[in-house]
Design a protein around this motif. Structure first.
Motif, PDB file in Angstrom:
ATOM      1  N   SER A   1       0.829  -1.208   0.000  1.00  0.00           N
ATOM      2  CA  SER A   1       0.000   0.000   0.000  1.00  0.00           C
ATOM      3  C   SER A   1       0.858   1.250   0.000  1.00  0.00           C
ATOM      4  CB  SER A   1      -0.916   0.012   1.224  1.00  0.00           C
ATOM      5  OG  SER A   1      -1.812  -1.063   1.184  1.00  0.00           O
ATOM      6  N   VAL A   2       1.911   1.241   0.780  1.00  0.00           N
ATOM      7  CA  VAL A   2       2.816   2.393   0.823  1.00  0.00           C
ATOM      8  C   VAL A   2       3.484   2.581  -0.537  1.00  0.00           C
ATOM      9  CG1 VAL A   2       4.971   3.250   1.830  1.00  0.00           C
ATOM     10  CG2 VAL A   2       3.205   2.289   3.305  1.00  0.00           C
ATOM     11  N   ALA A   3       3.899   1.492  -1.165  1.00  0.00           N
ATOM     12  CA  ALA A   3       4.534   1.587  -2.484  1.00  0.00           C
ATOM     13  C   ALA A   3       3.569   2.161  -3.518  1.00  0.00           C
ATOM     14  CB  ALA A   3       5.040   0.215  -2.925  1.00  0.00           C
ATOM     15  N   GLN A   4       2.310   1.707  -3.485  1.00  0.00           N
ATOM     16  CA  GLN A   4       1.321   2.242  -4.422  1.00  0.00           C
ATOM     17  C   GLN A   4       1.078   3.726  -4.174  1.00  0.00           C
ATOM     18  OE1 GLN A   4      -2.138  -0.177  -3.879  1.00  0.00           O
ATOM     19  NE2 GLN A   4      -1.539  -1.636  -5.468  1.00  0.00           N
ATOM     20  N   TYR A   5       1.017   4.121  -2.915  1.00  0.00           N
ATOM     21  CA  TYR A   5       0.800   5.524  -2.561  1.00  0.00           C
ATOM     22  C   TYR A   5       1.958   6.388  -3.066  1.00  0.00           C
ATOM     23  CZ  TYR A   5       0.183   9.666   0.346  1.00  0.00           C
ATOM     24  OH  TYR A   5       0.052  10.949   0.789  1.00  0.00           O
ATOM     25  N   LEU A   6       3.184   5.943  -2.829  1.00  0.00           N
ATOM     26  CA  LEU A   6       4.349   6.697  -3.292  1.00  0.00           C
ATOM     27  C   LEU A   6       4.400   6.782  -4.812  1.00  0.00           C
ATOM     28  CD1 LEU A   6       7.111   5.464  -0.831  1.00  0.00           C
ATOM     29  CD2 LEU A   6       6.029   7.703  -0.903  1.00  0.00           C
ATOM     30  N   ARG A   7       4.065   5.669  -5.469  1.00  0.00           N
ATOM     31  CA  ARG A   7       4.052   5.659  -6.933  1.00  0.00           C
ATOM     32  C   ARG A   7       3.031   6.668  -7.462  1.00  0.00           C
ATOM     33  NH1 ARG A   7       2.708   0.369  -7.891  1.00  0.00           N
ATOM     34  NH2 ARG A   7       4.698  -0.187  -6.987  1.00  0.00           N
ATOM     35  N   ARG A   8       1.852   6.715  -6.828  1.00  0.00           N
ATOM     36  CA  ARG A   8       0.800   7.637  -7.243  1.00  0.00           C
ATOM     37  C   ARG A   8       1.239   9.092  -7.029  1.00  0.00           C
ATOM     38  NH1 ARG A   8      -3.641   6.679  -3.745  1.00  0.00           N
ATOM     39  NH2 ARG A   8      -3.078   4.522  -4.098  1.00  0.00           N
ATOM     40  N   ILE A   9       1.865   9.371  -5.883  1.00  0.00           N
ATOM     41  CA  ILE A   9       2.319  10.734  -5.593  1.00  0.00           C
ATOM     42  C   ILE A   9       3.397  11.156  -6.588  1.00  0.00           C
ATOM     43  CG2 ILE A   9       3.674  12.087  -3.953  1.00  0.00           C
ATOM     44  CD1 ILE A   9       2.128  10.823  -1.727  1.00  0.00           C
ATOM     45  N   LEU A  10       4.358  10.270  -6.860  1.00  0.00           N
ATOM     46  CA  LEU A  10       5.429  10.613  -7.798  1.00  0.00           C
ATOM     47  C   LEU A  10       4.890  10.824  -9.206  1.00  0.00           C
ATOM     48  CD1 LEU A  10       8.271   8.255  -6.566  1.00  0.00           C
ATOM     49  CD2 LEU A  10       8.118  10.726  -6.296  1.00  0.00           C
ATOM     50  N   SER A  11       3.909  10.017  -9.590  1.00  0.00           N
ATOM     51  CA  SER A  11       3.309  10.171 -10.907  1.00  0.00           C
ATOM     52  C   SER A  11       2.593  11.510 -11.025  1.00  0.00           C
ATOM     53  CB  SER A  11       2.339   9.021 -11.173  1.00  0.00           C
ATOM     54  OG  SER A  11       1.687   9.203 -12.395  1.00  0.00           O
ATOM     55  N   THR A  12       1.857  11.872  -9.976  1.00  0.00           N
ATOM     56  CA  THR A  12       1.154  13.153  -9.970  1.00  0.00           C
ATOM     57  C   THR A  12       2.152  14.305 -10.000  1.00  0.00           C
ATOM     58  OG1 THR A  12      -0.640  12.162  -8.700  1.00  0.00           O
ATOM     59  CG2 THR A  12      -0.525  14.550  -8.715  1.00  0.00           C
ATOM     60  N   GLY A  13       3.218  14.181  -9.222  1.00  0.00           N
ATOM     61  CA  GLY A  13       4.247  15.224  -9.213  1.00  0.00           C
ATOM     62  C   GLY A  13       4.902  15.386 -10.567  1.00  0.00           C
ATOM     63  N   ALA A  14       5.189  14.274 -11.229  1.00  0.00           N
ATOM     64  CA  ALA A  14       5.803  14.333 -12.559  1.00  0.00           C
ATOM     65  C   ALA A  14       4.853  14.982 -13.556  1.00  0.00           C
ATOM     66  CB  ALA A  14       6.182  12.930 -13.021  1.00  0.00           C
ATOM     67  N   THR A  15       3.567  14.700 -13.439  1.00  0.00           N
ATOM     68  CA  THR A  15       2.579  15.308 -14.330  1.00  0.00           C
ATOM     69  C   THR A  15       2.541  16.819 -14.136  1.00  0.00           C
ATOM     70  OG1 THR A  15       1.248  13.310 -14.282  1.00  0.00           O
ATOM     71  CG2 THR A  15       0.153  15.305 -15.000  1.00  0.00           C
ATOM     72  N   HIS A  16       2.531  17.254 -12.873  1.00  0.00           N
ATOM     73  CA  HIS A  16       2.509  18.695 -12.598  1.00  0.00           C
ATOM     74  C   HIS A  16       3.790  19.372 -13.075  1.00  0.00           C
ATOM     75  CE1 HIS A  16      -1.254  18.779 -10.536  1.00  0.00           C
ATOM     76  NE2 HIS A  16      -0.864  17.888  -9.632  1.00  0.00           N
ATOM     77  N   LEU A  17       4.918  18.719 -12.882  1.00  0.00           N
ATOM     78  CA  LEU A  17       6.182  19.278 -13.333  1.00  0.00           C
ATOM     79  C   LEU A  17       6.207  19.395 -14.860  1.00  0.00           C
ATOM     80  CD1 LEU A  17       9.016  20.275 -12.640  1.00  0.00           C
ATOM     81  CD2 LEU A  17       9.784  17.905 -12.768  1.00  0.00           C
ATOM     82  N   GLY A  18       5.720  18.372 -15.537  1.00  0.00           N
ATOM     83  CA  GLY A  18       5.666  18.408 -16.997  1.00  0.00           C
ATOM     84  C   GLY A  18       4.777  19.529 -17.504  1.00  0.00           C
ATOM     85  N   THR A  19       3.639  19.717 -16.839  1.00  0.00           N
ATOM     86  CA  THR A  19       2.729  20.797 -17.219  1.00  0.00           C
ATOM     87  C   THR A  19       3.375  22.156 -17.001  1.00  0.00           C
ATOM     88  OG1 THR A  19       0.846  19.414 -16.602  1.00  0.00           O
ATOM     89  CG2 THR A  19       0.436  21.763 -16.814  1.00  0.00           C
ATOM     90  N   ALA A  20       4.055  22.316 -15.866  1.00  0.00           N
ATOM     91  CA  ALA A  20       4.727  23.587 -15.580  1.00  0.00           C
ATOM     92  C   ALA A  20       5.833  23.864 -16.600  1.00  0.00           C
ATOM     93  CB  ALA A  20       5.303  23.571 -14.171  1.00  0.00           C
TER      94      ALA A  20
END
Length: 75
Positions: free
Chosen positions: A23-42
């Protein structure tokens, strides 16, 4: 009988810890994916606002340098 109880308890603990780790791994993966998406958009927004080709090359050079540094840290 106590040995069976200890064995069952250790199996339950292992099962719970592995599920928690998953569960922790899935949570971290989701957060990193969201962060990468926001960084790409910026970065895309900045790229569209920059007019000068020299500035675009400088930004690209910085991004490549950061990615290259990250790659060296993993090794």
């Amino acid at each position: 009988m106590p040995a069976v109880f200890i064995l069952l308890r250790s199996l339950v603990i292992r099962l719970l810890s592995s599920r928690l780790a998953g569960s922790v791994a899935q949570y971290l993966r989701r957060i990193l994916s969201t962060g990468a998406t926001h960084l790409g958009t910026a970065l895309r927004h900045i790229w569209d606002r920059v007019r000068s080709q020299e500035s675009k090359e400088a930004i690209l050079g910085c991004v490549l340098c950061i990615l290259n540094m990250h790659k060296k840290v993993e090794n």
